[in-house]
Structures are given as C-alpha cells and as structure tokens.
Design an enzyme around this catalytic site. Sequence first.
Site, mmCIF file in Angstrom:
data_model
loop_
_atom_site.group_PDB
_atom_site.id
_atom_site.type_symbol
_atom_site.label_atom_id
_atom_site.label_comp_id
_atom_site.label_asym_id
_atom_site.label_seq_id
_atom_site.Cartn_x
_atom_site.Cartn_y
_atom_site.Cartn_z
ATOM 1 N N GLY A 166 -5.123 8.190 5.671
ATOM 2 C CA GLY A 166 -4.238 9.184 6.279
ATOM 3 C C GLY A 166 -3.031 9.431 5.392
ATOM 4 N N ASP B 59 1.864 -0.907 11.992
ATOM 5 C CA ASP B 59 0.577 -1.411 11.501
ATOM 6 C C ASP B 59 0.330 -2.868 11.890
ATOM 7 O OD1 ASP B 59 0.042 1.038 10.317
ATOM 8 O OD2 ASP B 59 0.993 0.483 8.430
ATOM 9 N N ARG C 287 -8.630 12.569 12.599
ATOM 10 C CA ARG C 287 -7.202 12.295 12.812
ATOM 11 C C ARG C 287 -6.368 13.589 12.745
ATOM 12 N NH1 ARG C 287 -5.605 7.240 9.259
ATOM 13 N NH2 ARG C 287 -3.697 7.474 10.485
ATOM 14 N N LYS D 179 0.833 -1.214 0.000
ATOM 15 C CA LYS D 179 0.000 0.000 0.000
ATOM 16 C C LYS D 179 0.866 1.262 0.000
ATOM 17 C CE LYS D 179 -2.957 0.780 3.568
ATOM 18 N NZ LYS D 179 -2.851 2.105 4.225
ATOM 19 N N SER D 180 1.880 1.311 0.847
ATOM 20 C CA SER D 180 2.711 2.525 0.915
ATOM 21 C C SER D 180 3.394 2.787 -0.428
ATOM 22 C CB SER D 180 3.786 2.361 1.997
ATOM 23 O OG SER D 180 3.187 2.310 3.254
ATOM 24 N N ARG E 251 2.859 5.899 -3.360
ATOM 25 C CA ARG E 251 4.013 6.714 -3.773
ATOM 26 C C ARG E 251 4.305 6.603 -5.260
ATOM 27 N NH1 ARG E 251 4.136 5.783 1.503
ATOM 28 N NH2 ARG E 251 5.428 7.017 2.928
HETATM 29 C C1 S3P Z 1 2.408 4.997 6.137
HETATM 30 C C2 S3P Z 1 3.000 5.379 7.312
HETATM 31 C C3 S3P Z 1 2.541 4.958 8.644
HETATM 32 C C4 S3P Z 1 1.570 3.789 8.563
HETATM 33 C C5 S3P Z 1 0.565 3.923 7.457
HETATM 34 C C6 S3P Z 1 1.267 4.078 6.111
HETATM 35 C C7 S3P Z 1 2.972 5.494 4.876
HETATM 36 O O1 S3P Z 1 1.919 6.062 9.262
HETATM 37 O O2 S3P Z 1 0.909 3.610 9.795
HETATM 38 O O3 S3P Z 1 -0.272 2.789 7.399
HETATM 39 O O4 S3P Z 1 2.680 4.920 3.811
HETATM 40 O O5 S3P Z 1 3.732 6.468 4.922
HETATM 41 P P1 S3P Z 1 2.802 7.136 10.067
HETATM 42 O O6 S3P Z 1 3.957 7.481 9.219
HETATM 43 O O7 S3P Z 1 1.958 8.332 10.324
HETATM 44 O O8 S3P Z 1 3.188 6.422 11.334
#
Ligand code: S3P
Length: 432
Positions: free
Chosen positions: A91, A317, A119, A19-20, A24
């Site tokens: 988020g 996570d 949030r 997902k991250s 990106r």
């Molecule tokens: C993420 C960063 C994390 C993670 C989120 C994905 C990201 O949050 O909990 O699921 O893709 O950068 P934080 O960086 O706010 O801890």
Amino acid sequence: MPFNNRSFIKGIYHPPGDKSISHRILILAGQTVGKSEVSNLLEGEDVINTLKAMKLLGAQIIRKNNKYYIFGVPPGGLFQPNKVIDFGNSGTGIRLFSGLISSNNIKVKLVGDRSLSKRPMRRVTEHLSRIGAQIELKDNLFAPIKLKGTGNAVPLSYEIQIPSAQIKSAIMLSALNTNGIVRIKEFKSTRDHTENMLKSMGYNIKVRENAKKRFIEMKNNKELKTINYNVPGDPSSAAFFISAACLKPGSKLIVRNMLFNKTRIGFLKTLLRMGGNIKIINKRKIHNELIADLKIYQKSNLNPIVMKSDDVPLQVDEIPILSIVASFANGLTIFKGLKELTVKESNRLLLIHENLKKIGVRSKIKKYDLYVYGNLELKKGAAVIKHNDDHRILMSFFISNIICKKNNIIRDKSCVKTSYPSFFKHISKFSY
Ligand code: S3P
C-alpha cells in the site's frame, strides 16, 4: 530450537532496516542528481518493488557490497516507463508513487496483488486529481490505477481527514514538482519520515505541530541534495521480539540501532504501561531521526490497559502483536478505534478476533473497538491460523506459540517476505 511455551527470548538483536524509511530513501534519493549511498536497506519484497519502480522511472540503482548506490533524476524528470508498474502487496508503494508520478508528465498503470487490489485508493487519488492529474480506478475505488500526470501541477492547500502517512506522503511527493507553495494540515500522530528526510536533503520544508495537528509547507525552489543514509532498525519488526520478551518473564533481550521516532514507538509505551521492563539507552539523532538501543529484562507478568483511539496511529502496525500480549495480561484490555485496521493488508481487526478465538482467547469487537479478555493461563493453541497472506497477522500468531499449550498450525509462511524475510531465522537465533 522449537519455539513454544518453554522458549525464552535472549540475545543481542539488530532488527532489519525500517520499511517506511527504506521506501522513502529509494524514492527521494531517486529524485537527486548525483550519487547517494544507502546501507541496511530492508530487502523485503515491498521495498524491492519500490526499487524496481524507481528504476523503471529512470533512476539507476546499483547494489554492491551490501550497499545501494542511487543515481536519480530530478523532480519532474521521471522517464516514461515502458510497462505497468507492479507494487505487489505494498500500500505504501502504490500510494507514494501515485503522488510522485501525478506531477510528472507521464502516463502509467500501477497494479498490485489480490490484497492490494481490494484496498481503498480514493483517499489518495482524490487529492491528486485536484492538481491536474488524470486518474482512473477500477470501480472508481481500487487499483489498477491508470494515471496521467501533469507537468504543471497546481499548488494547493490540503486538510487530510484520515490519520495516514501514506496520504500525506503522496501529496508531499507530488509537491516536489509543483511550482509554488503546497500546504498540508494533517494529524500529528502519523509518521513523519518524509518530512525528516526532506529536511536532511536540504529541501525547503517547514513543519509545525500543535497538540493534535501538523502543518507542513513545501516550496520547490531548492534542489534535493544527495545523501548517505544508514537505515535504522524497524520498530514494527522489532515489536515481535520485544513483545515476546515481555510475554516471557526470564527473557533478556538487547535491541540495537532501532528507529525511535515518536510516531513509531507507541507500542513501547503500551508495553511499558502494561508492565514491560524496557530500558532505553544510547538515544541519538541521525538525519533528523531518533535512534536508540533497548534492554528488555522481563521479570513479571503484564497488566491490561485501555488504548485510546488517538494513540492508534502511533502503533497502527503493532496492534496484532499487542493483541497477543493483551491475551496474556491479567484482565480486560480494550483497543479503541481500530477502523483503519480493516483496510490494511487484510481486515486485521476481524482476523485478530477470529484467530484469538481459535487459539482459545475470548475477545469481541464492538463497533471498531477490540476487547481482549486476558489471563495468565496458557491458551489451548493447536489452531489452524487464518492469515490471508497478511505478514503481520502471521508473525503475531506465530509469536502466540509462546503462550499456548500446543503450537498453532500456520500453512504457507511465505508472506513474511513482504516486510521481514529473516523473521524465522531470527526466531531460531533469539529463542532458547
Ligand atoms: C506507512 C504508513 C501506515 C502503515 C504502513 C506504512 C508508511 O499506513 O500502516 O505499514 O510507510 O507511510 P497509513 O499511513 O495508511 O496508516
């Protein structure tokens, strides 16, 4: 096959795209002129919202034969969108786009669902207003975010006080259209995919680390090159199946093509410390990211551990699923310093504690530390799980069925679509 305490985990498993990295690659390929190709993109709702946002801001994105073709706009060239941008539950989406947009001369309103609108956003917007962006938050704290970016961002040096890849990445994305050198000092435990991808795209970025901190320097005197990217499997999604396999001696799971970045596999180290029988094979590096295959041949039950707060960002996570694992380890496990869990898609610290109690596991919260009193007995189960539409809480307590006498009751499972739409399909495929 029903999934219950008689189930084992078996098979050759390809976790869905990370997902991250999916967020990106859409954003960064969307900032290049020319054609980029992306395969194995996670088609979860969070990422699809990022894709739609990128399109509203001027990128062309086409899906054809399971691949995405991206034709971007250069840094500073984002289009003025003609409507609000909705990030749903994400988020990462709303925070990364706040950064990206803040150094473009456009005016936008960024919104999210009920959970996202509760949030904290100041952690990102405070940094961004310093470069000259004008930002308004609801009650000075939350989304909707009204943002007027600047075409003339000030290059600054930042020191980030919370270990958060989202805060760092927001600043890094604002730097794409900032003349001069942007410097960031942050915790080295946060995920570094933005850095790795920018390096692979030929950007002028320098990254240095010491024992605790990471130092990033970005200079926008080079263009981003187009890229062909195969998104590796998501360790945060694989964690549900790997943990279930470790919980059930007799399980035999092979995981293929999983992202093996050191900032993302803290949970594997935790499982190994607890006695998980996990072998790592075929390590390779692609686009500056480590990728590996795993073999989990579990033969014995697990032991309790104490997790230090410094290690939390490396598995932020995965704490919900690790709490399930801890409840079936023989003794007290302590997870220290879980403050960040209280501001995720839900207050995860509280929901973990409440649901553990419901399924018959003793636990307590002391400050921000979580104590889980584990043992090798099956838990009573048959509880109605309170998930508040948090995908990771839901999936973790679904997995807890494997250690409960009676299956738990989970109403409305639709929130798995945010990060792992094929979760239940994979449960039926890999449990016997
Ligand atoms: C993420 C960063 C994390 C993670 C989120 C994905 C990201 O949050 O909990 O699921 O893709 O950068 P934080 O960086 O706010 O801890």
